[in-house]
Structure formats: C-alpha cells, structure tokens
Design an enzyme around this catalytic site. Structure first.
Site, PDB file in Angstrom:
ATOM      1  N   GLY A  45      -6.612 -38.282 105.307  1.00 13.67           N
ATOM      2  CA  GLY A  45      -5.754 -37.716 106.249  1.00 13.67           C
ATOM      3  C   GLY A  45      -6.395 -37.935 107.673  1.00 13.67           C
ATOM      4  O   GLY A  45      -7.667 -37.882 107.757  1.00 13.67           O
ATOM      5  N   GLN A  50      -7.703 -34.995 116.261  1.00 15.32           N
ATOM      6  CA  GLN A  50      -8.929 -35.977 115.995  1.00 15.32           C
ATOM      7  C   GLN A  50      -9.041 -37.165 116.660  1.00 15.32           C
ATOM      8  O   GLN A  50     -10.200 -37.563 116.792  1.00 15.32           O
ATOM      9  CB  GLN A  50      -8.797 -35.925 114.481  1.00 15.32           C
ATOM     10  CG  GLN A  50      -9.045 -34.713 113.524  1.00 15.32           C
ATOM     11  CD  GLN A  50      -9.153 -34.953 112.292  1.00 15.32           C
ATOM     12  OE1 GLN A  50      -8.193 -35.359 111.571  1.00 15.32           O
ATOM     13  NE2 GLN A  50     -10.637 -35.469 111.558  1.00 15.32           N
ATOM     14  N   CYS A  92     -14.404 -34.184 106.573  1.00 15.60           N
ATOM     15  CA  CYS A  92     -13.519 -34.373 107.513  1.00 15.60           C
ATOM     16  C   CYS A  92     -13.970 -35.262 108.569  1.00 15.60           C
ATOM     17  O   CYS A  92     -15.131 -35.235 108.680  1.00 15.60           O
ATOM     18  CB  CYS A  92     -13.459 -32.887 108.361  1.00 15.60           C
ATOM     19  SG  CYS A  92     -12.284 -32.923 109.927  1.00 15.60           S
ATOM     20  N   LEU A  93     -13.098 -36.161 108.757  1.00 17.82           N
ATOM     21  CA  LEU A  93     -13.731 -37.405 109.682  1.00 17.82           C
ATOM     22  C   LEU A  93     -14.156 -36.804 111.026  1.00 17.82           C
ATOM     23  O   LEU A  93     -15.003 -37.638 111.813  1.00 17.82           O
ATOM     24  CB  LEU A  93     -12.347 -38.542 109.938  1.00 17.82           C
ATOM     25  CG  LEU A  93     -11.891 -39.121 108.668  1.00 17.82           C
ATOM     26  CD1 LEU A  93     -10.688 -39.981 109.391  1.00 17.82           C
ATOM     27  CD2 LEU A  93     -13.031 -40.046 108.050  1.00 17.82           C
ATOM     28  N   HIS A 134      -5.438 -28.859 104.979  1.00 18.36           N
ATOM     29  CA  HIS A 134      -6.407 -29.312 105.936  1.00 18.36           C
ATOM     30  C   HIS A 134      -5.873 -29.832 107.123  1.00 18.36           C
ATOM     31  O   HIS A 134      -6.313 -29.538 108.202  1.00 18.36           O
ATOM     32  CB  HIS A 134      -7.723 -30.434 105.128  1.00 18.36           C
ATOM     33  CG  HIS A 134      -8.724 -30.717 106.028  1.00 18.36           C
ATOM     34  ND1 HIS A 134      -9.955 -30.520 105.530  1.00 18.36           N
ATOM     35  CD2 HIS A 134      -8.827 -31.511 107.030  1.00 18.36           C
ATOM     36  CE1 HIS A 134     -10.572 -31.087 106.226  1.00 18.36           C
ATOM     37  NE2 HIS A 134      -9.916 -31.605 107.552  1.00 18.36           N
ATOM     38  N   GLU A 135      -4.870 -30.918 106.882  1.00 18.94           N
ATOM     39  CA  GLU A 135      -4.423 -31.478 108.111  1.00 18.94           C
ATOM     40  C   GLU A 135      -3.684 -30.534 108.806  1.00 18.94           C
ATOM     41  O   GLU A 135      -3.692 -30.439 110.316  1.00 18.94           O
ATOM     42  CB  GLU A 135      -3.778 -32.889 107.667  1.00 18.94           C
ATOM     43  CG  GLU A 135      -4.456 -33.798 107.027  1.00 18.94           C
ATOM     44  CD  GLU A 135      -5.782 -34.091 107.568  1.00 18.94           C
ATOM     45  OE1 GLU A 135      -5.770 -34.108 108.999  1.00 18.94           O
ATOM     46  OE2 GLU A 135      -6.758 -34.374 107.132  1.00 18.94           O
ATOM     47  N   HIS A 138      -5.510 -28.350 111.245  1.00 17.37           N
ATOM     48  CA  HIS A 138      -5.901 -29.341 112.387  1.00 17.37           C
ATOM     49  C   HIS A 138      -5.018 -28.850 113.382  1.00 17.37           C
ATOM     50  O   HIS A 138      -5.379 -28.798 114.506  1.00 17.37           O
ATOM     51  CB  HIS A 138      -6.163 -30.651 111.978  1.00 17.37           C
ATOM     52  CG  HIS A 138      -7.574 -31.140 111.603  1.00 17.37           C
ATOM     53  ND1 HIS A 138      -8.613 -31.133 112.323  1.00 17.37           N
ATOM     54  CD2 HIS A 138      -7.978 -31.948 110.565  1.00 17.37           C
ATOM     55  CE1 HIS A 138      -9.637 -31.639 111.581  1.00 17.37           C
ATOM     56  NE2 HIS A 138      -9.170 -32.063 110.752  1.00 17.37           N
TER      57      HIS A 138
HETATM   58 NI    NI Z   1     -10.120 -33.025 109.100  1.00 20.40          NI
END
Ligand code: NI
Length: 169
Positions: A45, A50, A92-93, A134-135, A138
């Site tokens: 995701g 991000q 998480c990236l 999670h997304e 964000h």
């Molecule tokens: Ni994330």
C-alpha cells in the site's frame, strides 16, 4: 515514473490530505506513478502523503502485483463499517525496518472514488482490512507508530534516531 518516498519525520506525513476534486489525466498519471513506486519498494500500500503529495489518494495491492484484480485505487476514501479485532505486525514504507503490532478492525467496509471519480464500496478482511485502515490513516495524517503503546513507540523512535545518526535513515 518512480516517485520519491519520504520518511518520518517529514511534516507532510502528519498533515491531513486535501480531498481530490479534479479527476483528470494528471490524476491518472499520478496513480500509475504511485503503483510503480509501491511495487518498486515492495509495499502492499502507498498513500499520496508518502510521496509528499498532501491529497486523499491511496493505492493498494495485497497480492504484490501477482493478481491484477487485487489492484485498488482509493480516492477520498472513508470507512463506513468496521467489525472484529486484529492485532498483527505492520510496517510502513515511511518507516523502513520498523515493524510493530497494531490493533485494527478485522473487517472493514469502505466507500471511495476511483480514478474517474466514480464512487464504489469495497470490503476487506485480514491483510486487506489492515492495509485499508493503515492507508486511510495516512490520509488523515495518522501514522501506525502513534497507534502503539507509548513505551513501544519510544523504543521504535530510539531505533530511528540511532539509524539517523548512523546515516542509515
Ligand atoms: Ni504506511
């Protein structure tokens, strides 16, 4: 085109994203770029903040590119139903190498627009449910690290500071 993923504590990560109003060719190019960036980073995701774009756009693919039907574009998404509980490890990236268990709903139903502006509903369970939550977090400027206990957060933040000092972050 691959985009640059920003890491915490980049301020854009903690700002709520702006709703999308123009469903034009630029948006579709951006969505394609987000998928390219997510697959390149081996994520399931990715949310627009991000890549330093403060808008309510996220892409998800829990099959990691193996199943074309698993590709999802969620624009201006909202969770309309949630049930059950899950407590599983997330990454998480924007927090490389940090993994923590996060409490989430086991099942969610969401409502969102696609890249053409059409509203749709979708349901997620297990990994997809966690990924959706999670997304969407964000897009509200909420990071998974703020959904864990203060003690665990301190340990994770110390690890990040150590990596920052070593030039590894
Ligand atoms: Ni994330």
């Amino acid at each position: 085109m691959k985009l640059t993923i920003v890491k915490w504590p980049e301020p854009v990560l903690q700002q709520p994203g702006e709703p999308v109003t123009d469903f034009d060719a630029d948006l579709r190019t951006f969505v394609a770029d987000m998928f390219e960036t997510m697959y390149d980073a081996q994520g399931v995701g990715l949310a627009a903040p991000q890549v330093a774009v403060s808008k309510r756009i996220t892409v998800i693919d829990c099959s990691s590119g193996k199943d074309p039907k698993a590709k999802m574009v969620l624009i201006n998404p909202e969770i309309i139903e949630r049930s059950g509980k899950l407590y599983e490890e997330e990454g998480c990236l924007s927090f490389p190498e940090i993994r923590e268990k996060v409490q989430r709903a086991a099942k969610v139903k969401i409502r969102a627009q696609d890249e053409h502006g059409k509203w749709f509903e979708a349901e997620g369970e297990e990994l997809l449910s966690r990924c959706m939550q999670h997304e969407i977090d964000h897009l509200d400027g909420v990071l998974f690290i703020f959904r864990i206990s203060p003690l665990k957060r301190d340990i994770a933040l110390r690890k990040i500071r150590k990596m920052q000092r070593a030039g590894e972050w």
